[in-house]
Enzyme design. Structure first.
Site, PDB file in Angstrom:
ATOM      1  N   HIS A 428      52.566  34.157  21.031  1.00 54.34           N
ATOM      2  CA  HIS A 428      51.370  34.607  20.323  1.00 54.34           C
ATOM      3  C   HIS A 428      50.060  34.188  20.956  1.00 54.34           C
ATOM      4  O   HIS A 428      48.996  34.510  20.432  1.00 54.34           O
ATOM      5  CB  HIS A 428      51.366  34.089  18.881  1.00 54.34           C
ATOM      6  CG  HIS A 428      52.237  34.880  17.966  1.00 54.34           C
ATOM      7  ND1 HIS A 428      51.802  35.994  17.299  1.00 54.34           N
ATOM      8  CD2 HIS A 428      53.529  34.723  17.620  1.00 54.34           C
ATOM      9  CE1 HIS A 428      52.792  36.480  16.560  1.00 54.34           C
ATOM     10  NE2 HIS A 428      53.857  35.729  16.743  1.00 54.34           N
ATOM     11  N   LYS A 621      37.808  36.564   9.845  1.00 57.15           N
ATOM     12  CA  LYS A 621      38.962  36.038  10.577  1.00 57.15           C
ATOM     13  C   LYS A 621      38.789  34.534  10.685  1.00 57.15           C
ATOM     14  O   LYS A 621      37.716  34.012  10.367  1.00 57.15           O
ATOM     15  CB  LYS A 621      39.070  36.661  11.965  1.00 57.15           C
ATOM     16  CG  LYS A 621      37.746  36.644  12.745  1.00 57.15           C
ATOM     17  CD  LYS A 621      37.861  37.367  14.082  1.00 57.15           C
ATOM     18  CE  LYS A 621      37.870  38.861  13.968  1.00 57.15           C
ATOM     19  NZ  LYS A 621      38.951  39.518  14.682  1.00 57.15           N
ATOM     20  N   ARG A 622      39.820  33.824  11.137  1.00 50.63           N
ATOM     21  CA  ARG A 622      39.659  32.389  11.328  1.00 50.63           C
ATOM     22  C   ARG A 622      38.433  32.104  12.204  1.00 50.63           C
ATOM     23  O   ARG A 622      38.125  32.872  13.123  1.00 50.63           O
ATOM     24  CB  ARG A 622      40.925  31.791  11.968  1.00 50.63           C
ATOM     25  CG  ARG A 622      42.088  31.684  10.998  1.00 50.63           C
ATOM     26  CD  ARG A 622      41.772  30.797   9.812  1.00 50.63           C
ATOM     27  NE  ARG A 622      41.582  29.426  10.212  1.00 50.63           N
ATOM     28  CZ  ARG A 622      42.467  28.459  10.000  1.00 50.63           C
ATOM     29  NH1 ARG A 622      43.593  28.697   9.361  1.00 50.63           N
ATOM     30  NH2 ARG A 622      42.213  27.220  10.392  1.00 50.63           N
ATOM     31  N   LYS A 627      36.940  33.375  19.164  1.00 52.58           N
ATOM     32  CA  LYS A 627      36.621  34.595  18.405  1.00 52.58           C
ATOM     33  C   LYS A 627      35.107  34.857  18.346  1.00 52.58           C
ATOM     34  O   LYS A 627      34.665  35.914  17.920  1.00 52.58           O
ATOM     35  CB  LYS A 627      37.205  34.500  16.996  1.00 52.58           C
ATOM     36  CG  LYS A 627      38.744  34.550  16.962  1.00 52.58           C
ATOM     37  CD  LYS A 627      39.257  34.417  15.545  1.00 52.58           C
ATOM     38  CE  LYS A 627      40.768  34.377  15.414  1.00 52.58           C
ATOM     39  NZ  LYS A 627      41.393  35.723  15.420  1.00 52.58           N
ATOM     40  N   THR A 732      45.200  41.565  14.308  1.00 55.49           N
ATOM     41  CA  THR A 732      45.769  42.553  13.392  1.00 55.49           C
ATOM     42  C   THR A 732      44.711  43.049  12.418  1.00 55.49           C
ATOM     43  O   THR A 732      44.824  44.161  11.902  1.00 55.49           O
ATOM     44  CB  THR A 732      46.953  41.980  12.586  1.00 55.49           C
ATOM     45  OG1 THR A 732      46.576  40.711  12.061  1.00 55.49           O
ATOM     46  CG2 THR A 732      48.181  41.853  13.454  1.00 55.49           C
ATOM     47  N   LYS A 736      43.710  46.739  10.528  1.00 60.06           N
ATOM     48  CA  LYS A 736      43.460  46.958   9.091  1.00 60.06           C
ATOM     49  C   LYS A 736      42.128  47.667   8.879  1.00 60.06           C
ATOM     50  O   LYS A 736      42.033  48.610   8.083  1.00 60.06           O
ATOM     51  CB  LYS A 736      43.426  45.614   8.351  1.00 60.06           C
ATOM     52  CG  LYS A 736      44.704  44.806   8.414  1.00 60.06           C
ATOM     53  CD  LYS A 736      44.448  43.380   7.886  1.00 60.06           C
ATOM     54  CE  LYS A 736      45.564  42.433   8.262  1.00 60.06           C
ATOM     55  NZ  LYS A 736      45.192  41.009   8.054  1.00 60.06           N
TER      56      LYS A 736
HETATM   57  C1  LIG Z   1      44.951  40.073   8.939  1.00 55.54           C
HETATM   58  C2  LIG Z   1      44.494  38.736   8.542  1.00 55.54           C
HETATM   59  C3  LIG Z   1      44.162  37.797   9.513  1.00 55.54           C
HETATM   60  C4  LIG Z   1      44.184  38.107  11.003  1.00 55.54           C
HETATM   61  O1  LIG Z   1      42.887  38.462  11.404  1.00 55.54           O
HETATM   62  P1  LIG Z   1      42.501  38.613  12.956  1.00 55.54           P
HETATM   63  O2  LIG Z   1      41.127  39.154  12.902  1.00 55.54           O
HETATM   64  O3  LIG Z   1      43.475  39.580  13.544  1.00 55.54           O
HETATM   65  O4  LIG Z   1      42.577  37.264  13.537  1.00 55.54           O
HETATM   66  C5  LIG Z   1      43.750  36.551   9.105  1.00 55.54           C
HETATM   67  N1  LIG Z   1      43.663  36.234   7.805  1.00 55.54           N
HETATM   68  C6  LIG Z   1      43.975  37.113   6.829  1.00 55.54           C
HETATM   69  C7  LIG Z   1      43.851  36.713   5.401  1.00 55.54           C
HETATM   70  C8  LIG Z   1      44.402  38.391   7.168  1.00 55.54           C
HETATM   71  O5  LIG Z   1      44.730  39.255   6.199  1.00 55.54           O
END
Ligand SMILES: *Cc1c(COP(=O)(O)O)cnc(C)c1O
Length: 887
Positions: A428, A621-622, A627, A732, A736
């Site tokens: 990953h 995101k985190r 990032k 991911t 979305k």
């Molecule tokens: C999808 C999702 C992530 C992943 O986000 P990235 O932008 O791809 O790092 C992290 N936290 C939650 C709650 C998510 O639903």
């Protein structure tokens, strides 16, 4: 089986266990109590079953069995009266409510329990069916499952949402309020954990036999509060209220050993008896996973460390109350907390013990289930595929070897053949700080048998390499599972690679990068075919049908039915409607409705009022340096500066924008936490500036979670995925957001690239340097201070003038760019980032074109369904087939 013939019991009677290893914390397990009867019985019963070979079918059915079957196989009726009955039954009999004492919490719990009744019935059907037909199963091993809520998801899957809304309405509750009573199951950090949840969802929906395996943390992902602009972590006590979505399995319990010493078994080359002095019991909890529109119900089996039997009555009687419960505390702590780190490896001893508890219980369970089929162990790979979600479950490999060698008495070569044909591994990340390594002395102390097995795996592997590439000492050093540092370290990614038949990355670019970087030598030695790509995906059930009802209705109308929910390729039909004026207006209206919903959520969680007519620009995101939320907030500062310079009339012509941030920082990640502080400091100043008004609002939505994401994702106009090229394996949330009709502003990284290929270049805003250019830029910046372009310098100046409060608290962030080598290349990408923002603004002003982009994006997102990903895994790695449950 153990040498004394019992499968369950360790070589030492469990309850006489006592730590003797020097330096190991005393587990305070009570001394010399008799082995509990139950264990002997269950061990013997299993032994009998194993001896019988035919497993459960050995009994001839009695009349009662037939009736039992008839009853358990007839679906509970779906009419309103039956539903109401069961909700009222749970209200009164499960939760002791009277009509006067029903509140929405108990309305939720009773409804959830009544839904669970249905799920558990189907759960039984599914697993009995898979046993009966001898289906091969996949086991998705993951230390994280970021599931979120289940109630709404289950109602949709069972197609009972309207019925429950009606019944709840009759007793005075709105379904939406009842749904809001549920707490997220947040047993994960971010993308990796959510991926695991999407994958078990797809397995269930597509009728693949398979389970997730994980740990049942008592405290999940911490809750994030924002106090004075800073992140403050509070424990996530998610099990304080009854959890309808888990089913305890006290009968499914395995002993897991730690520490101790080894005794070689005479007459065998590789067989040892592990005399351990600490043994804990891992007990299973099953979380049913509803499959949309199918009888099939999936499962996530989570392990919890049991404390029963660890209470020391002797110490209690002697007045040592703390000592009496010490053993329980030592055991419980193993599954108490999720390590709230994302893309870091902390090397904490407790984490290693967690990982082993997880792997041991899981492998014992898989082998026990396999043995009930009566087949020879050589056929394990025909019945079980095990996928490792990152390196965290890698100890499953030496654990299976241990079981096969020591418990089952197999020879090394056969055990190794079975093991490598069973396991596959998903990588990953390539971030160096995330590479999991464990000091050899620690591993040797806690898991002496596994350390021995890892040494042997490495020895045989290096002998093979040596034969293939004689006299290449450098290669042997670089490829060794044991890193020759001081102390030596076990490289878990290498162990996972050597012990698996397939290694995959999670997006095309990432799978290429790992072949050229961390697994470069392995490609030379093992050939290229072992390394494959499986681009991530997201579940359309949660990430469209559940979170975006308005757009889902439009899609259903265009497709003609709801079949797109389990077959996302059908959304392509939207393309035909892209020029239909009436449809375009409704599409826009759906997005606006979602933005109003988010505006309400923002008001409720932050007190900030935003206009749904503004451009919604989201980064959720985190929080992590790679990032680059810092780059985003610096561009916001620059924008603020520009707006302040303008005459009022000019400012009024600017496109109003709401910049939304959300995300958690690891508790010990100081820089990331300072970024949160900076975002909040900027928000405070900008939002209070009357000259600015609605032209710019900055919002930090606290406590990002799956449920928060379900509010945020459907409401974006643009979302930012702006990692330094080559650092985000896939992402991911990019999928979305686009699936929900938002446009990406992003770098040429991770799955952004494939999303761009699918939706077309008109539908995505790319900027920034490319992955292959990063190394040279980094090299240059190691020796030269960057010269920030005027825009970036403007942002720095504003911070340093104290515009956002005390300048010196933010100086380290500026220094990370100006003096710290700018590892993530903010200074390099900033100019093109600002240009990309301008392009976004220009495009958004042309509403017609924007709606076209939005519709075409959704229409072309079929590839990013987790169903596609799971089908690829099933066909190309696991060799499993869908089997719809039939009776
Ligand atoms: C999808 C999702 C992530 C992943 O986000 P990235 O932008 O791809 O790092 C992290 N936290 C939650 C709650 C998510 O639903």
């Amino acid at each position: 089986m153990n040498q004394d013939g019992s499968y369950f019991s360790s070589t030492i009677p469990l309850n006489t266990a006592k730590a003797t290893t020097p330096g190991v914390p005393e587990p305070n397990v009570p001394a010399a109590k008799p082995t509990p009867l139950k264990r002997v019985v269950s061990g013997a019963a299993l032994k009998e079953l194993l001896a019988g070979g035919a497993g459960y079918q050995a009994k001839t059915p009695t009349r009662e069995d037939t009736e039992f079957r008839a009853y358990s196989h007839s679906e509970i009726a779906r009419d309103a009266a039956t539903i109401k009955n069961s909700v009222v039954m749970h209200l009164t009999a499960t939760f002791l409510r009277t009509p006067a004492s029903i509140d929405s919490t108990h309305a939720y719990l009773a409804s959830a329990f009544s839904v669970r009744d249905r799920l558990l019935q189907r759960w039984n059907l599914t697993n009995e069916f898979h046993d009966r037909i001898g289906a091969k199963r996949v086991y998705y091993m993951s230390l994280e499952f970021l599931v979120g809520r289940t109630f709404d998801n289950a109602l949709l899957a069972l197609q009972l949402r309207d019925e429950y809304a009606g019944v709840l309405g009759d007793v005075g509750f709105r379904l939406e309020d009842v749904i809001d009573e549920e707490r997220d199951a947040a047993l994960g950090n971010g993308g990796l954990g959510r991926l695991a949840a999407c994958y078990v969802d797809s397995l269930a929906c597509m009728n693949y036999p398979g389970w997730g395996y994980g740990l049942r943390y008592r405290y999940g992902m911490f809750q994030q509060q924002i106090i004075n602009g800073y992140q403050v972590e509070a424990p996530d006590c998610w099990l304080d209220t009854p959890n309808p979505w888990e089913f305890p399995r006290p009968d499914v319990t395995y002993p897991v050993k730690f520490y101790g010493r080894l005794e070689h078994v005479p007459g065998s080359a590789h067989r040892y008896r592990w005399v351990s002095d600490v043994v804990y019991d891992a007990m299973a909890f099953d979380m049913p996973v509803p499959g949309y529109g199918t009888t099939n119900v999936g499962n996530i089996r989570l392990w919890s460390c049991k404390t029963n039997g660890l209470f020391d009555l002797n110490k209690f009687n002697a007045g040592d109350y703390a000592g009496a419960t010490g053993g329980q505390v030592a055991a419980q702590i193993l599954t108490d907390v999720l390590y709230p780190n994302d893309n870091t490896n902390e090397g904490k001893e407790l984490r290693l013990r967690q990982e082993y508890l997880f792997c041991s219980a899981t492998l014992q369970d898989i082998v026990a289930r396999f043995k009930r089929t009566g087949r020879p162990l050589s056929e394990l790979p025909d019945m079980a595929a095990i996928q490792l979600n990152d390196t965290h479950p890698t100890l499953g490999i030496p654990e299976l070897m241990r079981i096969l060698l020591d418990d089952e008495g197999l020879e090394w070569d056969e055990a190794w053949d079975i093991t490598t044909r069973t396991f596959a591994f998903t990588n990953h990340t390539v971030l160096p700080e995330a590479m999991e390594k464990w000091p050899v002395p620690m591993m040797d102390r806690i898991l002496p048998r596994h350390m021995g097995i890892i040494y042997d795996i490495n020895l045989f592997f290096l002998q093979r390499v040596e034969k293939q590439f004689p006299d290449d000492r450098g290669l042997l050093r670089d490829i060794s599972i044991i890193e020759e540092s001081s102390p030596q370290q076990v490289r878990m990614a290498f162990l996972a690679c050597v012990g698996s038949h397939r290694v995959n990355g999670v997006a095309a670019i990432h799978s290429d990068i790992i072949k050229q970087s961390i697994f470069k030598d392995f490609v030379r030695v093992m050939g290229e075919d072992k390394f494959v790509n499986k681009t991530n995906g997201v579940a359309p059930r949660r990430w469209m049908n559940e979170c975006n009802p308005a757009m889902s209705e439009l899609i259903t109308e265009v497709v003609g039915d709801r079949s797109w929910i389990n077959d996302l390729s059908k959304v392509r039909a939207l393309e035909a409607r892209v020029d239909d004026e009436a449809f375009r207006r409704r599409w826009w209206a759906a997005k606006q409705a979602n933005k109003r919903r988010l505006a309400d959520y923002i008001l409720a969680t932050t007190g900030i009022r935003v206009s749904p007519d503004a451009l919604f620009d989201v980064q959720a995101k985190r929080i992590h340096e790679y990032k680059r939320q810092l780059m985003n907030i610096l561009s916001v500062i620059y924008r603020y500066h520009r707006l302040k310079e303008m005459a009022p009339a000019e400012r009024a012509r600017e496109l109003p924008r709401v910049v939304v941030f959300a995300g958690k920082a690891a508790a010990g990640y100081w820089v990331a936490k300072q970024v949160i502080k900076l975002i909040n400091a900027v928000a405070e100043v900008v939002n209070a500036d009357d000259e600015i008004g609605d032209v710019l609002k900055v919002v930090f939505v606290p406590d990002y979670s799956v449920t928060a994401a379900e509010h945020i994702v459907p409401a974006s106009d643009i979302s930012q995925h702006i990692s330094t090229a080559g650092t985000e394996a896939s992402g991911t949330s990019n999928m979305k957001f686009v699936l929900n009709g938002g446009i990406i502003l992003g770098t040429v990284d991770g799955a952004n690239i494939e999303i761009g290929e699918e939706v077309g270049e008109e539908q995505i805003f790319f900027f920034g340097c490319l992955a292959h250019e990063v190394a040279d830029f980094r090299h240059y910046l190691r020796f030269h201070q960057p010269k920030p372009d005027p825009a970036l310098q403007t942002a720095f100046d504003m911070i340093q003038r104290g515009t956002f409060g005390d300048a010196h608290i933010f100086q380290p962030l500026i220094d990370s760019i100006l003096r710290g080598g700018d590892v993530y290349l903010l200074s390099v990408d900033f100019p093109s980032y600002i240009e990309a923002h301008k392009a976004v603004e220009e495009a958004y002003r042309h509403r017609d074109d924007w709606v076209t982009k939005s519709i075409l994006s959704v229409a072309r997102m079929a590839k990013f369904s987790s169903d596609r990903a799971i089908q690829e895994y099933a066909e190309e790695i696991w060799n499993i087939e869908p089997v719809p449950v039939v009776e």
